[in-house]
Design a protein around this motif. Sequence first.
Motif, PDB file in Angstrom:
ATOM      1  N   HIS A 621       0.789  -1.224   0.000  1.00 27.93           N
ATOM      2  CA  HIS A 621       0.000   0.000   0.000  1.00 27.93           C
ATOM      3  C   HIS A 621       0.825   1.280   0.000  1.00 27.93           C
ATOM      4  O   HIS A 621       0.253   2.374   0.093  1.00 27.93           O
ATOM      5  N   GLN A 629      -4.332   4.572   2.292  1.00 32.10           N
ATOM      6  CA  GLN A 629      -3.441   3.765   3.135  1.00 32.10           C
ATOM      7  C   GLN A 629      -4.044   3.578   4.529  1.00 32.10           C
ATOM      8  O   GLN A 629      -3.999   2.494   5.102  1.00 32.10           O
ATOM      9  N   ALA A 632      -6.698   1.034   4.388  1.00 30.68           N
ATOM     10  CA  ALA A 632      -6.129  -0.303   4.183  1.00 30.68           C
ATOM     11  C   ALA A 632      -5.516  -0.841   5.471  1.00 30.68           C
ATOM     12  O   ALA A 632      -5.684  -2.019   5.822  1.00 30.68           O
TER      13      ALA A 632
END
Length: 663
Positions: A621, A629, A632
């Motif tokens: 990522h 990010q 994630a």
Amino acid sequence: MSLRWKSALALAALFAVLLLLMLLAGNFAVHSIRQHYGAAFARDHSLLQKQKLVTQLSRELALSQRLAELAVTRDWLRDEQNSAKRRAFFREAEGFRRAFADRSYSIVVDRSLHYYFSDERRIATASEPRYTLKPAAAQDSWYFATRQTVRDYALNVNPDDQVKVTKVWFNVMIRDGNEVLGLAGTGLELSRFLREFVGSAPAGVSNIIVNGQGVIQAHPDVRLIQYAAVSQTGSAKTLYRLVRPAEQNALGDAFAALKAAPAGERLVSVTLQGQPRLMGISYIPELDWYVISAVDLAAATVLDERLLATLAAGALLVMVALGLLVTFGIDRLVLNPLARLHRSVAQLSGGDYRIELRSRRDDELGDLTRAFNRMAGEIRSHTEKLEQRIEERTRDLAQANEQVLLTHRAMQDSIRYASLIQNAILPHGQLAETLGDEHFLLWKPRDVVGGDFYVCRTGPGRCLLGVVDCAGHGVPGAFMTMIAQTAFDVAVSELGLTDPAALLERMDNVVRAMLRNEAGARHIATSMDAGLCAVDFANGTLTFAGARLALYWSDGEEDGEIAGERCGIADRKPGQFRNHVVTLRRDVSYYLTTDGFLDQAGGEKGYGFGRRRFAELLRRHARLPAAQQREAFQQCLADYQGEQVQRDDITVLGFRFGRLAGQ
């Protein structure tokens, strides 16, 4: 229906069921005992027959081997026409003949194929050959098959038409290295052998002998015996042909198991020639023979069933007498007193507590009657007091519950207020102003407040970023963040933003000074982990120093870690901190994290997230926008955590300088 009639019917039904169970259990027991003793009988009889065979046959085989090993035997076989050697051999052989059980012996000279045979009727002509073996003659094939397939010795059931005898022959090969000199041995007359071995079995038992291939060597029915088995291949007279095809594998497995462990025995249930039989099998490895005792459990005498019938009749009479006695005793000793108690209970349930039962019995029912009287009195007394106590306890409980609610509300208000204060001192605005969209923050206290916080300070052409993990969680951890924040402010005000290592050392000194005079500080955890990054935009460098925290980086293809020092702030001993200088790269994302993310338990085995998974997460990522990010990271942590509870406060600060590095 009254309890008396119900109990009588119940006892009658119980005894009927018990009688049925006794009959079933007795039948099962008889069957099981017959199977058990039948199995033991089959094993023991097989071992006994094996021992009788081994005792009888081993002696004959040993004498045959001794005759074959004599020096005079080998000398004569090498030079058959030498009269001196001939006399010497037959003189010795005569002594062996008298020792053999059958009073006979035979010998074959391999060079001339002469066959010599001597018994009590042929002593005078023992040194003259009876006939000469012919390779093409079917009746002589036993010798050539033995010569080709047998190394040491073999037992063979075979009729000899030349000497007019049918015997169990003991054939011992005589060799000089690889050279065959001949064959020597003796025999047991087949009719005698079958009479002593097969014919000696008790009623319901058949003794059978088969060789290693299952070919029958001895059987009560002589028509099933395979003569000259050593010269026969693919014989049809095998034990396998006498059992059902579905049982042949079990029989073969038993043979194989005995060959692997010849000291024991095996049991196999088969249908032998259409009749159920329990086979006890033992093995004689020296002869490669299986000794089998086939037991007919219906015919063999393994149980005295007349004794069992007598015992069953006696048990039935005892059971009937016991039933009558129990019925009378229950009625007199139990049912009548219970009826009186039943009437008293009905009065008690109607609210009449003035009940008095008298009993002179010194047993459980007498105790129950007296206890019932006491219970009635206590119920009356307790009923009067219970309503008063319930009312008092209800008032007390309502007051206590109200006080708990007030205390809980005040505590929650205090913690929420502390959370507002903690959030207020965190540099949200400075991070957004300094890094803009080029950063993300994942800050998850384990409780409402926590022991993690992050810092951001800016100056001309530079900034200072960092995360701090204080010992403890919840309210204690939050108070430690206040101490750490104060120490950080003092260090920055004195030293500026350029030297992270010096800032960590100054923070260490300030925290130690603040806690030095606290008497309880030595008994609690007061250490802190920290990681600081000083960014110089003008020179394009990043200077990192860590106290048990590391700086991670990744460009989406590679990743790396700049480890901090192993000592923390306010540890037992002061530590030394070092600066690590790296060049800023536009394509690289940098990450500071406390150990709450790395130590979070989850997965199938409940292990911590760990640095390896964290590095993989960075590579996947690192090139995404900062906001993606963050999503994630948060989703990956939630998936790994699953149903596990959060162990620690979690803080992750990710940033990069794609547009800022050029300013």
